[in-house]
Design a protein around this motif. Sequence first.
Motif, short mmCIF file in Angstrom:
data_model
loop_
_atom_site.label_atom_id
_atom_site.label_comp_id
_atom_site.label_asym_id
_atom_site.label_seq_id
_atom_site.Cartn_x
_atom_site.Cartn_y
_atom_site.Cartn_z
N LYS A 48 0.58 -1.29 -0.25
CA LYS A 48 0.27 -0.35 0.12
C LYS A 48 0.91 0.96 -0.12
CE LYS A 48 -2.23 0.79 3.82
NZ LYS A 48 -3.66 0.57 4.53
N GLU A 49 1.96 1.48 0.59
CA GLU A 49 2.78 2.16 1.19
C GLU A 49 3.60 2.21 -0.53
OE1 GLU A 49 5.05 2.15 4.06
OE2 GLU A 49 3.24 1.89 5.31
N LYS A 50 3.88 1.65 -1.06
CA LYS A 50 3.72 1.64 -2.40
C LYS A 50 3.65 1.95 -3.53
CE LYS A 50 8.45 -1.28 -2.33
NZ LYS A 50 8.85 -2.92 -2.44
N ALA A 51 2.29 1.57 -3.16
CA ALA A 51 1.36 2.20 -4.20
C ALA A 51 1.57 3.90 -4.09
CB ALA A 51 0.04 1.82 -4.30
N GLN A 52 0.91 3.79 -2.60
CA GLN A 52 0.74 5.77 -2.38
C GLN A 52 2.03 6.60 -2.99
OE1 GLN A 52 0.09 5.06 2.03
NE2 GLN A 52 -2.25 5.71 2.06
N THR A 53 3.13 6.04 -2.92
CA THR A 53 4.76 6.60 -3.55
C THR A 53 4.31 6.77 -4.97
OG1 THR A 53 5.67 5.81 -1.52
CG2 THR A 53 7.20 6.77 -3.53
N LYS A 54 4.75 5.93 -5.26
CA LYS A 54 4.02 6.23 -6.66
C LYS A 54 2.90 7.28 -7.05
CE LYS A 54 3.17 3.37 -10.97
NZ LYS A 54 2.41 4.62 -12.08
N ALA A 55 1.84 6.85 -6.42
CA ALA A 55 0.37 7.91 -6.84
C ALA A 55 0.93 9.51 -6.64
CB ALA A 55 -0.85 7.59 -6.16
N LEU A 56 1.79 9.67 -5.63
CA LEU A 56 2.03 10.80 -4.87
C LEU A 56 2.95 11.37 -5.95
CD1 LEU A 56 1.62 13.08 -3.30
CD2 LEU A 56 3.73 11.87 -1.64
N ASN A 57 4.13 10.65 -6.67
CA ASN A 57 5.36 10.74 -7.60
C ASN A 57 4.55 11.25 -9.25
OD1 ASN A 57 7.29 10.51 -6.23
ND2 ASN A 57 7.61 8.66 -6.35
N ASP A 58 3.41 10.28 -9.26
CA ASP A 58 3.36 10.51 -10.76
C ASP A 58 2.07 11.96 -10.14
OD1 ASP A 58 4.12 8.60 -11.34
OD2 ASP A 58 1.99 7.77 -10.93
N ILE A 59 1.68 12.56 -9.19
CA ILE A 59 0.95 13.63 -9.55
C ILE A 59 2.02 15.27 -9.37
CG2 ILE A 59 -0.93 15.41 -8.17
CD1 ILE A 59 -1.71 12.92 -6.71
N LEU A 60 2.71 14.23 -8.94
CA LEU A 60 3.50 15.93 -8.29
C LEU A 60 4.28 16.09 -9.54
CD1 LEU A 60 5.24 15.19 -4.63
CD2 LEU A 60 3.71 16.34 -5.43
N SER A 61 4.78 15.01 -10.19
CA SER A 61 5.90 15.04 -11.90
C SER A 61 4.26 15.59 -13.05
CB SER A 61 5.87 13.77 -12.14
OG SER A 61 6.75 12.96 -11.39
N LYS A 62 3.23 15.06 -12.29
CA LYS A 62 2.06 15.83 -13.48
C LYS A 62 2.47 17.66 -13.57
CE LYS A 62 -2.78 15.80 -14.61
NZ LYS A 62 -3.79 15.02 -14.78
N TYR A 63 2.44 17.90 -12.02
CA TYR A 63 2.53 19.44 -12.02
C TYR A 63 3.60 19.60 -12.05
CZ TYR A 63 -2.60 18.79 -11.43
OH TYR A 63 -3.84 18.75 -11.71
N HIS A 64 4.83 19.15 -12.20
CA HIS A 64 6.46 19.83 -12.32
C HIS A 64 6.80 20.25 -10.58
CE1 HIS A 64 6.58 19.46 -16.27
NE2 HIS A 64 5.16 20.31 -16.29
N CYS A 65 5.93 19.36 -9.32
CA CYS A 65 6.69 20.24 -7.82
C CYS A 65 7.59 19.17 -7.89
CB CYS A 65 5.37 19.54 -7.08
SG CYS A 65 3.61 20.60 -7.66
N ASN A 66 8.68 18.40 -8.41
CA ASN A 66 9.32 17.43 -7.35
C ASN A 66 11.38 18.08 -7.94
OD1 ASN A 66 9.13 16.74 -10.03
ND2 ASN A 66 8.52 14.90 -10.05
#
Length: 66
Positions: A48-66
């Motif tokens: 679950k934590e790996k899935a949450q991490t991937k989802a968060l990274n995907d969102i942040l990448s989409k909005y160029h926040c990383n």
Amino acid sequence: MKKKILGIDLRGNSVKVVGISKSPIGIFLEKWEKVHIPFTADTKNLEKEKAQTKALNDILSKYHCN
């Protein structure tokens, strides 16, 4: 001058990210994203934590926040 704020909500079955800006004329919602994390009672916490991490990274990448 605009002040930008990023809010992150990690729940058991979803990741939500909200981008808000504050300026002298008010507060504005600029971005909002929610990703559902499917899991069952058998899902291990690490999965679950790996899935949450991937989802968060995907969102942040989409909005160029990383």
